[in-house]
Design a protein around this motif. Structure first.
Motif, PDB file in Angstrom:
ATOM      1  N   ARG A 109       0.830  -1.212   0.000  1.00 50.08           N
ATOM      2  CA  ARG A 109       0.000   0.000   0.000  1.00 50.08           C
ATOM      3  C   ARG A 109       0.863   1.260   0.000  1.00 50.08           C
ATOM      4  O   ARG A 109       0.535   2.242  -0.679  1.00 50.08           O
ATOM      5  CB  ARG A 109      -0.951  -0.024   1.197  1.00 50.08           C
ATOM      6  N   ARG A 139       1.193   4.100  -3.048  1.00 42.29           N
ATOM      7  CA  ARG A 139       0.986   5.530  -2.803  1.00 42.29           C
ATOM      8  C   ARG A 139       2.192   6.375  -3.195  1.00 42.29           C
ATOM      9  O   ARG A 139       2.039   7.560  -3.518  1.00 42.29           O
ATOM     10  CB  ARG A 139       0.655   5.753  -1.320  1.00 42.29           C
ATOM     11  N   THR A 140       3.376   5.805  -3.166  1.00 43.35           N
ATOM     12  CA  THR A 140       4.594   6.611  -3.343  1.00 43.35           C
ATOM     13  C   THR A 140       5.422   6.246  -4.581  1.00 43.35           C
ATOM     14  O   THR A 140       6.269   7.029  -5.001  1.00 43.35           O
ATOM     15  CB  THR A 140       5.507   6.453  -2.116  1.00 43.35           C
TER      16      THR A 140
END
Length: 210
Positions: free
Chosen positions: A49, A53-54
């Motif tokens: 996750r 996101r990054t």
């Protein structure tokens, strides 16, 4: 809750580690003998996750003789992670070509990153090098990375332990340069393939999706 752990990872990636301005550029996770345990699955999901996101890549510790990388890939896929962000580490602890090619077919990178090897019944370095050559011949030379996984804390150990390690690998962090690369060339690996294994592939992997 994987989200809480993911938030911690994201903070250290985007803001800094432990209230410093040093930002993490990779996530490391681990599963070992016996497969992915419930606590480890929680961390794998959190890492996926955070990576989603990054765009930061993930490197895994595995025990290849138990095919642990397959379980890690399953969890990552359930989290809809881009497999090009994943390196399944310590993959050269096995000579199981079916396992190794299966991993590559999922889109991950392979960390052929334990040299010289030979402990706990795993392949010795020449067999490991032949496996790399076979994978290159099969067209996977652009998805493999070489490394040592050598003990960087060796100076903290007893003189007896250090002497044993010195005998086991007198070349230390130069083992690949002095042994593996010349042997790859002897086996017929091209200079371009070697540059991919040692330079181009790590660069592409570490860039992630940023």
């Amino acid at each position: 809750d994987p989200k809480k752990i993911a938030d911690l990872y994201v903070r250290e990636i985007e803001e800094g580690i432990e209230e410093t301005d040093i930002k993490a550029s990779i996530i490391k996770v681990a599963s070992d003998k016996g497969g992915v345990k419930p606590e480890e699955q929680l961390v794998l999901r959190a890492a996926a996750r955070a990576s989603n996101r990054t765009g930061i890549p993930i490197m895994t510790h595995t025990w290849a003789p138990d095919r642990v990388g397959k379980e890690q890939v399953r969890v990552f896929k359930e989290e809809n992670l881009d497999m090009s962000l994943v390196c399944i580490g310590h993959s050269n602890d096995t000579a199981d070509m079916n396992y190794l090619t299966w991993l590559l077919e999922q889109g991950v990178w392979l960390g052929m990153d334990r040299h010289p090897g030979g402990s706990l019944g795993t392949p010795l370095w020449k067999e490991r090098t032949k496996i790399v050559k076979s994978l290159v011949e099969l067209g996977w030379g652009n998805r493999i990375m070489l490394a040592h996984d050598w003990d960087s804390s060796i100076g903290l150990h007893s003189p007896e332990f250090r002497a044993a390690r010195e005998t086991y690998n007198p070349d230390k962090y130069l083992f690949i340069t002095r042994n593996v690369l010349p042997y790859l060339k002897k086996l017929g690996t091209t200079d371009n393939d070697i540059k991919n294994l040692t330079f181009n592939n790590p660069q592409k992997y570490l860039e992630g999706t940023r």
